[in-house]
Design a protein around this motif. Sequence first.
Motif, PDB file in Angstrom:
ATOM      1  N   SER A  42      -3.013   5.121   0.694  1.00 43.45           N
ATOM      2  CA  SER A  42      -2.376   6.548   0.529  1.00 43.45           C
ATOM      3  C   SER A  42      -1.273   6.630   1.534  1.00 43.45           C
ATOM      4  CB  SER A  42      -3.763   7.526   1.294  1.00 43.45           C
ATOM      5  OG  SER A  42      -3.972   7.308   2.668  1.00 43.45           O
ATOM      6  N   LEU A  43      -1.347   5.690   2.694  1.00 41.14           N
ATOM      7  CA  LEU A  43      -0.281   5.836   3.631  1.00 41.14           C
ATOM      8  C   LEU A  43       1.142   5.233   3.013  1.00 41.14           C
ATOM      9  CD1 LEU A  43       1.134   5.966   6.530  1.00 41.14           C
ATOM     10  CD2 LEU A  43       0.197   3.696   6.848  1.00 41.14           C
ATOM     11  N   VAL A  44       1.046   4.214   2.315  1.00 34.73           N
ATOM     12  CA  VAL A  44       2.272   3.237   1.850  1.00 34.73           C
ATOM     13  C   VAL A  44       2.718   4.268   0.441  1.00 34.73           C
ATOM     14  CG1 VAL A  44       1.633   1.151   2.706  1.00 34.73           C
ATOM     15  CG2 VAL A  44       0.911   1.840   0.452  1.00 34.73           C
ATOM     16  N   GLY A  45       1.720   5.041  -0.300  1.00 31.02           N
ATOM     17  CA  GLY A  45       2.200   5.864  -1.151  1.00 31.02           C
ATOM     18  C   GLY A  45       2.957   7.037  -0.729  1.00 31.02           C
ATOM     19  N   ALA A  46       2.652   7.569   0.403  1.00 31.50           N
ATOM     20  CA  ALA A  46       3.347   8.741   1.061  1.00 31.50           C
ATOM     21  C   ALA A  46       4.795   7.998   1.454  1.00 31.50           C
ATOM     22  CB  ALA A  46       2.703   9.232   2.195  1.00 31.50           C
ATOM     23  N   LEU A  47       4.924   6.694   1.986  1.00 29.79           N
ATOM     24  CA  LEU A  47       6.036   6.283   2.419  1.00 29.79           C
ATOM     25  C   LEU A  47       6.999   5.861   1.237  1.00 29.79           C
ATOM     26  CD1 LEU A  47       4.973   4.456   5.539  1.00 29.79           C
ATOM     27  CD2 LEU A  47       5.789   6.895   5.178  1.00 29.79           C
ATOM     28  N   GLY A  48       6.579   5.742  -0.300  1.00 33.29           N
ATOM     29  CA  GLY A  48       7.336   5.268  -1.217  1.00 33.29           C
ATOM     30  C   GLY A  48       6.943   4.236  -1.873  1.00 33.29           C
ATOM     31  N   ALA A  49       5.685   3.563  -1.676  1.00 32.29           N
ATOM     32  CA  ALA A  49       5.426   2.420  -2.430  1.00 32.29           C
ATOM     33  C   ALA A  49       5.006   2.746  -3.769  1.00 32.29           C
ATOM     34  CB  ALA A  49       4.305   1.721  -1.600  1.00 32.29           C
ATOM     35  N   ARG A  50       5.113   2.274  -4.678  1.00 34.26           N
ATOM     36  CA  ARG A  50       4.774   2.337  -6.110  1.00 34.26           C
ATOM     37  C   ARG A  50       3.701   1.730  -6.335  1.00 34.26           C
ATOM     38  NH1 ARG A  50      10.925   2.301  -8.081  1.00 34.26           N
ATOM     39  NH2 ARG A  50      11.483   4.651  -7.852  1.00 34.26           N
ATOM     40  N   ALA A  51       2.698   1.227  -5.369  1.00 34.86           N
ATOM     41  CA  ALA A  51       1.459   0.466  -5.785  1.00 34.86           C
ATOM     42  C   ALA A  51       0.696   0.898  -4.720  1.00 34.86           C
ATOM     43  CB  ALA A  51       1.944  -1.046  -5.750  1.00 34.86           C
ATOM     44  N   GLY A  52      -0.801   0.639  -4.883  1.00 36.09           N
ATOM     45  CA  GLY A  52      -1.603   0.417  -3.898  1.00 36.09           C
ATOM     46  C   GLY A  52      -1.674  -1.035  -3.018  1.00 36.09           C
ATOM     47  N   LEU A  53      -2.109  -1.017  -1.918  1.00 38.28           N
ATOM     48  CA  LEU A  53      -2.023  -2.123  -1.206  1.00 38.28           C
ATOM     49  C   LEU A  53      -3.627  -2.403  -0.748  1.00 38.28           C
ATOM     50  CD1 LEU A  53       1.418  -2.017   0.291  1.00 38.28           C
ATOM     51  CD2 LEU A  53       0.624  -3.623  -1.531  1.00 38.28           C
ATOM     52  N   TYR A  54      -4.551  -2.412  -1.661  1.00 37.28           N
ATOM     53  CA  TYR A  54      -5.683  -2.711  -1.282  1.00 37.28           C
ATOM     54  C   TYR A  54      -5.906  -4.222  -1.658  1.00 37.28           C
ATOM     55  CZ  TYR A  54      -5.204  -1.844  -5.998  1.00 37.28           C
ATOM     56  OH  TYR A  54      -4.704  -1.895  -7.220  1.00 37.28           O
TER      57      TYR A  54
END
Lengths: 162, 799, 265
Positions: free
Chosen positions: B477-489
């Motif tokens: 959710s954090l990286v999504g808010a920062l612009g990532a176009r993927a999840g990082l689980y």
Amino acid sequence: MPSVSMVVNGRQVSGEVEGRTLLVEFLREQLRMTGTHVGCDTSQCGACVVHVNGESVKSCSIFAMAASGAEVATIEGVANADGTLSVLQQAFQDHHGLQCGFCTPGMVMSAADLLKINPNPSETEVREWLEGNICRCTGYHNIVKAILSAAATLRGEAVAAE
Amino acid sequence: MAKDEVSASAVGAPMKRREDVRFLTGKGSYTDDMNRPGQSYVVFLRSSVAHGVIRTLDVEAAKASEGVLAVYTHRDIEADGLGGVPCGWEITQSDGSKMVEPAHPILASGKVRHVGDPVVAVIAETKAQARDAAEKITLEIDALPAVVDMRSAETAGAAVHDEAPNNVCYDWDFGDKEKTEAGFAQAAHVTTLEFTNNRLIANAMEPRACIGEHDAAGDRYTLITTSQNPHVIRLLMGAFVLNIPEHRLRVLAPDVGGGFGSKIYHYAEEALVTWASKKVGRPVKWTADRSESFISDAHGRDHVTKAELAMDAEGKFLALRADTMANMGSYLSTFAPCVPTWLHATLLAGQYTTPAIHCRVRAMFTNTVPVDAYRGAGRPEATYLLERIINKAAAELGLDQAEIRRRNFIRPDQFPYETPVALTYDTGDYLATLARVMTMADYAGFEARRQEAAGRGKLRGLGLSCYIEACGIAPSSLVGALGARAGLYEAATVRVNPTGSVSVFTGSHSHGQGHETTFAQVVADQLGIPADSIEIVHGDTDRIAFGMGTYGSRSLAVGGSAIVGAIEKIVAKAKRIAAHLMEASVDDIVFEDGQFKVAGTDKAKAFAEVSLAAYVPHQYPIEELEPGLEETSFYDPKNFTYPAGSYLCEVEVDPDTGVIDIVGMWAADDFGKVINPMIVEGQVHGGLAQGLGQAFIEQCVYDANGQLPSGSYMDYAMPRADDLPSFAVETDLVGTPCTHNPLGVKGCGEAGAIGSPPALVNAVVDALKPYGVQHMDMPLTPQKVWTAIDAATPKMAAE
Amino acid sequence: MYDFQYVKPANLYDAVAAMGSEDAQALSGGQTLTPTMKQRLAQPGTLVDLTGVPELKGIEVGPDSVTIKAATRHVEVERSAELRAAIPALVELASRIGDPQVRNRGTIGGSVANNDPSACYPAAVMALDGVVVTNNREISASDFFQGVYATALEENEIVTAVRFRRPDSASYQKFVQPASRFALTGVFLAKFGPEARVAVTGASENGVFRHAGLEQALSASFTAAAADPVAVSADGMIQDLHGTPAYRAHLIKVMTKRAVQACGG
């Protein structure tokens, strides 16, 4: 196409090659012995080191035709006859002298040549000998340790056998 | 299991690597070692011009050349409606607009933008025939002025992309600007440092390679590729480039010979071979020559920064300000935009209590190879900035380099510590790692060593660096808010086979890290079974549920945690089976040493008895429980992990030649819990070599025309065994386990490359203190060091 | 790489004959030629492998001179006890060419005939008053080396040996280019009676050369200090990633002084 024959790891082999076929290409593409790797095109990385007539050479810098009639030894022939790792190979595992494994065959073949010429190398001599082998993973620390350890083991065995 | 098996594979034991035997006997299986029936070969004709318009492109003679199966240009790509190479991260600029994101065609369309830009793909029966044919292509390019130096890119008068007329990809800032300015207003002393963080080339020893194959019967594609994250490639290539759904696309990343970041990204060659395999009806193989790797693998680093540090009279940090230009190269590689921003500015607190930080980053397009994450990715740049400016400040204030850091460290009782740049460090003990490395290096004895060296005409210096990194990327959710176009689980499946052996399917990928060993240790420890009965499977999208791959020192912290999650589900289910078998309440079942026991009784079932019952459910709670024993877990991290450490580097400089001899390199790291210390130390060794390489020998240079003179090992110096010393590395001395993942691990893959560059530069600047040298940009080549000495010598003579 | 015909003659006569075929190129150790061909920068029609020619192998140490046959590999020079006794600097030089695998293949003839501006052997040939022997003549070092990659060799001419004059003392000081490990600047110093000869490789845009100023100073006084006042000009020195002309000029002097010290001066 000219044909070439040589002995690889004790086995007589032959094949049709072009003049431009490198020894490493003959090994990898015709004999399908893919343990010998190609990591550069300027003869520096040493991933392709094999022995020709008992001496370490870069198989990317020698034509297959130039090895005609030669005795070639590759990483595939280094283990003991019963399939267990040789002293040098075992030392690489024991001392974590490899990570991705890509440079490893060349490292082992190069180190084997060193220990034949100089059974009791100093750390500096090992490091200088490895000038022609580039590793990007290990920082060389554990490779050097492995080679020094193998040298010690091999000297010990020689003493025991006398 | 037997006692020796337990101790050999126990968590914390230096278990020998299980993958080594195949590598040591030449039985590794790297992509180029593989050959598919009917395989053809592709060779790319690449631009030899940095920037220009394609005026003439005639491939007819190549098509007629012996052995040629097909010749493709951008016209064929466009005719089939393929997408371009996608970027996986979008940055929102300071003004709220989105970054400029130009198209990245698989084969150059109309314009070439860097030396090495692929223009034509020639497919033939043999590689030599493909190359012969490529030479018959007529390619004429009207050269445009090349944008090479990013410092003048805005006013270069030429645009790499029309969409970015000033060559700015984004202008972004982060932190509290007003508070930072207030900090500077009350400063007793301000130290300023302008520097370059030099461009590097990853140079994994295995050049990139890939094989595309199409199965016409099932209309199914297979891509074998040198990748750190096969599922990510499947997602990016399938969804954005080739429009192939996941179930018709298998991506395999077999043994991979090192990555260091450069094999994270989706590259045009992967899409081309996959697409072309259907067009020509044959598998298509591509293997880069090393000289091709130099101009087609993503490069790393390449920042130009001005940093300012405000302090009070005692050297207490009040505020930090940084203005960075980051080179994106000609196109946006997969993760490129996030490296100088979210992986850089957020780390600028370092190990210190600096209360106000502001960082501006301008990302620039240039006519150079795309730049993306390289071992450390943004964090080395942040660490270098901090650790260099702190040493400069210490020199200006007359403070010892350790003392100024001690005055500013976050103290152990301050955790969890919220920095002014968004991160919350969960744990750490920076005083302890500093004290440890100073003991290891005999810090106190240095002045005597300096004197002794001076007697031999050598200049000795000692340099300190205290790094922190954010690993285990990252909460989705954090990286999504920062612009990532993927999840990082990360994902893992644990399959307990009927006889009790275990297959673990992990989305992490090992390309040198030794997961087959470390992960087996984790599983052996959790299940109480021998490592020999555990297999670790990775690198195949058909066999593994999903995966985000290996980078950012995340495999154990995220991938390992997913394995633990799956094991917890396995144990919970197995307890219910065991309770049924022993006619006990599930609440009374305890699992220890590989046995399910009824608490307070001598009743027990071995792990394999329970697994057999799961697959032969004759005596089984079949009404309430499905048969089988296989579980999948997706682990999404709650926070980053924060490995930290202190490094000291000692050098001797030969003033006659400028040659640096690294005489000592000491590393004291806190990686939290360590599963396999042998492997962890090896990771640090490798990182140190790469970091030192950056600092003193690795030189990636473009000339004014955008040519790459350092384009082979004849000119790009790779650190070799005789360039480096033996290292002193301690990884388990203090240990503040990570508080938010089940293993307590933090990640170790990048630390060495992050901490060592400023340590070496600080050491050399210390050595050159008599010459008044305050800073030199990496790499500190002999010529550069000698030039600095030479420039200072007349001044010294006059004094 | 372009294809070619590979021939491996068994004697010098056949080798010379083979060199007469169209676009023939001599191949010795191949440690420079093979990478060059991989880059498609050379396109020989026939490659004449000289390593099977017995007349081209061996080391002869005489009272006044040393002769190394052209196909003698660096490793054989490096390990020759006779040579080590006669001209230890030459053995030292050979032991630092490339890496062990290169030394196991590369030959003196190949090095001299190629005349790479950064190669080590040309400096030794110049400083040791060497003579390059071919299949039909003898060429003095100063006539043989004619600039970067250029020599006096004519088409079809094969280097068969290199003859060196035995000095009273000699030293080779190599400052390596960190990537290629060739000489960024290498100085071979040889002393014959009062005469000092200083040959420099790696530094000049015109290839190997002797430095008259340093030779004059050291012939007058064979001490490191004698080199100090000598002006070493940066004019004509190579500019590349690894060294400016000024740096190379500086290194010439530093390496020369170290060579003097190594010779006991």
